[in-house]
Design a protein around this motif. Sequence first.
Motif, PDB file in Angstrom:
ATOM      1  N   LEU A  50      -7.511   0.938  -1.822  1.00  0.00           N
ATOM      2  CA  LEU A  50      -6.134   1.387  -2.005  1.00  0.00           C
ATOM      3  C   LEU A  50      -5.704   2.247  -0.817  1.00  0.00           C
ATOM      4  CD1 LEU A  50      -6.341   2.585  -5.716  1.00  0.00           C
ATOM      5  CD2 LEU A  50      -5.183   0.519  -4.904  1.00  0.00           C
ATOM      6  N   PRO A  51      -4.427   2.313  -0.526  1.00  0.00           N
ATOM      7  CA  PRO A  51      -3.953   3.304   0.433  1.00  0.00           C
ATOM      8  C   PRO A  51      -4.323   4.706  -0.059  1.00  0.00           C
ATOM      9  CG  PRO A  51      -2.161   1.829  -0.238  1.00  0.00           C
ATOM     10  CD  PRO A  51      -3.319   1.540  -1.125  1.00  0.00           C
ATOM     11  N   LEU A  52      -4.667   5.583   0.863  1.00  0.00           N
ATOM     12  CA  LEU A  52      -5.063   6.930   0.449  1.00  0.00           C
ATOM     13  C   LEU A  52      -3.926   7.655  -0.261  1.00  0.00           C
ATOM     14  CD1 LEU A  52      -7.230   8.162   3.459  1.00  0.00           C
ATOM     15  CD2 LEU A  52      -7.902   6.854   1.432  1.00  0.00           C
ATOM     16  N   ASP A  53      -2.701   7.308   0.078  1.00  0.00           N
ATOM     17  CA  ASP A  53      -1.529   7.851  -0.596  1.00  0.00           C
ATOM     18  C   ASP A  53      -0.717   6.689  -1.157  1.00  0.00           C
ATOM     19  OD1 ASP A  53       0.526   9.413  -1.529  1.00  0.00           O
ATOM     20  OD2 ASP A  53       1.347   9.886   0.459  1.00  0.00           O
ATOM     21  N   PRO A  54      -0.642   6.488  -2.473  1.00  0.00           N
ATOM     22  CA  PRO A  54      -0.996   7.447  -3.528  1.00  0.00           C
ATOM     23  C   PRO A  54      -2.426   7.339  -4.027  1.00  0.00           C
ATOM     24  CG  PRO A  54       0.122   5.580  -4.516  1.00  0.00           C
ATOM     25  CD  PRO A  54       0.080   5.319  -3.026  1.00  0.00           C
ATOM     26  N   GLY A  55      -3.236   6.399  -3.526  1.00  0.00           N
ATOM     27  CA  GLY A  55      -4.587   6.260  -4.038  1.00  0.00           C
ATOM     28  C   GLY A  55      -4.582   5.958  -5.529  1.00  0.00           C
ATOM     29  N   MET A  56      -5.426   6.666  -6.282  1.00  0.00           N
ATOM     30  CA  MET A  56      -5.478   6.492  -7.737  1.00  0.00           C
ATOM     31  C   MET A  56      -4.699   7.574  -8.470  1.00  0.00           C
ATOM     32  SD  MET A  56      -9.379   5.267  -8.544  1.00  0.00           S
ATOM     33  CE  MET A  56     -10.044   3.746  -7.843  1.00  0.00           C
ATOM     34  N   SER A  57      -3.763   8.245  -7.751  1.00  0.00           N
ATOM     35  CA  SER A  57      -3.098   9.415  -8.334  1.00  0.00           C
ATOM     36  C   SER A  57      -2.217   9.079  -9.532  1.00  0.00           C
ATOM     37  CB  SER A  57      -2.279  10.136  -7.267  1.00  0.00           C
ATOM     38  OG  SER A  57      -1.258   9.298  -6.753  1.00  0.00           O
ATOM     39  N   GLU A  58      -1.829   7.815  -9.703  1.00  0.00           N
ATOM     40  CA  GLU A  58      -1.081   7.446 -10.905  1.00  0.00           C
ATOM     41  C   GLU A  58      -1.940   7.538 -12.161  1.00  0.00           C
ATOM     42  OE1 GLU A  58       2.123   4.126 -10.183  1.00  0.00           O
ATOM     43  OE2 GLU A  58       0.270   3.574  -9.149  1.00  0.00           O
ATOM     44  N   VAL A  59      -3.266   7.483 -11.984  1.00  0.00           N
ATOM     45  CA  VAL A  59      -4.202   7.427 -13.107  1.00  0.00           C
ATOM     46  C   VAL A  59      -5.071   8.676 -13.186  1.00  0.00           C
ATOM     47  CG1 VAL A  59      -6.255   6.205 -13.948  1.00  0.00           C
ATOM     48  CG2 VAL A  59      -4.241   4.918 -13.221  1.00  0.00           C
ATOM     49  N   LEU A  60      -5.516   9.181 -12.035  1.00  0.00           N
ATOM     50  CA  LEU A  60      -6.434  10.310 -11.991  1.00  0.00           C
ATOM     51  C   LEU A  60      -5.775  11.512 -11.328  1.00  0.00           C
ATOM     52  CD1 LEU A  60      -9.682   8.492 -10.756  1.00  0.00           C
ATOM     53  CD2 LEU A  60      -8.924   8.862 -13.120  1.00  0.00           C
ATOM     54  N   ASP A  61      -5.865  12.656 -11.967  1.00  0.00           N
ATOM     55  CA  ASP A  61      -5.393  13.919 -11.401  1.00  0.00           C
ATOM     56  C   ASP A  61      -6.618  14.626 -10.828  1.00  0.00           C
ATOM     57  OD1 ASP A  61      -4.094  16.231 -10.731  1.00  0.00           O
ATOM     58  OD2 ASP A  61      -3.732  16.888 -12.793  1.00  0.00           O
ATOM     59  N   VAL A  62      -6.889  14.390  -9.543  1.00  0.00           N
ATOM     60  CA  VAL A  62      -8.176  14.780  -8.943  1.00  0.00           C
ATOM     61  C   VAL A  62      -8.115  16.188  -8.378  1.00  0.00           C
ATOM     62  CG1 VAL A  62      -9.945  14.176  -7.255  1.00  0.00           C
ATOM     63  CG2 VAL A  62      -8.648  12.359  -8.407  1.00  0.00           C
TER      64      VAL A  62
END
Length: 254
Positions: free
Chosen positions: A108-120
């Motif tokens: 995945l692109p680093l932005d947004p990465g998995m941010s839609e699913v994981l709040d890292v």
Amino acid sequence: MRLTIIGCAGSYPGPESAASCYLVEAPYEGRTYRLVVDLGNGALGPLQRYVGLDEIDAIAVSHLHPDHYMDVCGLYVYRRYVTGGPLPRIPTWGPTGSADRFAMAYDLPLDPGMSEVLDVATWEDGVPVELGPFTVTPRRMDHPVEAYALRVEVDGKVLVYSGDTGPTPALVEAARDADLFLCEASFTENPLNPPHLHMTGTDAGEAATAAHVGRLLLTHIPAWTDRDLVAAEAKAAFAGPSELVEPGGAYEVG
């Protein structure tokens, strides 16, 4: 607090077990709060025997080797694309660079990465994190990458998970007076064992003794390692109760 062993194979999935994954549960606000500790390769399938992938409240990743985080990719797919998704973001704690590593693992692109699913978020050595009913304190261990033992506390009960580490005083301090000590024991005693990497059964038993833990559970044993010898080494070094964990094993903490 209840611990369920999802996967306990060391370094890669074995014929009888997925790689590292543990489900930790406790009552919280009238329901059961579910914390997944590590999500190594092969673990997402058996995890679903014990919890729905829409029921996970938080994830704690000890370090960024594939046998401890790679099935984050499958969880991302489910929670992003399931009918009615994406599902709410899951608080996810891990070492420095976790968000980027998760994104790269699924290309995945680093932005947004998995941010839609994981709040890292990122562990800080010795700084406690509140996750539902749990207080989770990471302690930096002796491993080739940034790696943490995790001390999980609720209502005076203590579970400590070593993650991956070579012998270190920091592990003894992290495990001090724990009710249940889930400790890796990847090696048996051999002068050719590489340093600063993993524990033997003897190392695990000695750490348990020094930390005055109540019970020792041995995990992260690779398929090539003699499990019976690991267990015997630990019993020789620790006078309290100890055992090898198996997938599906469940333990009440305290």
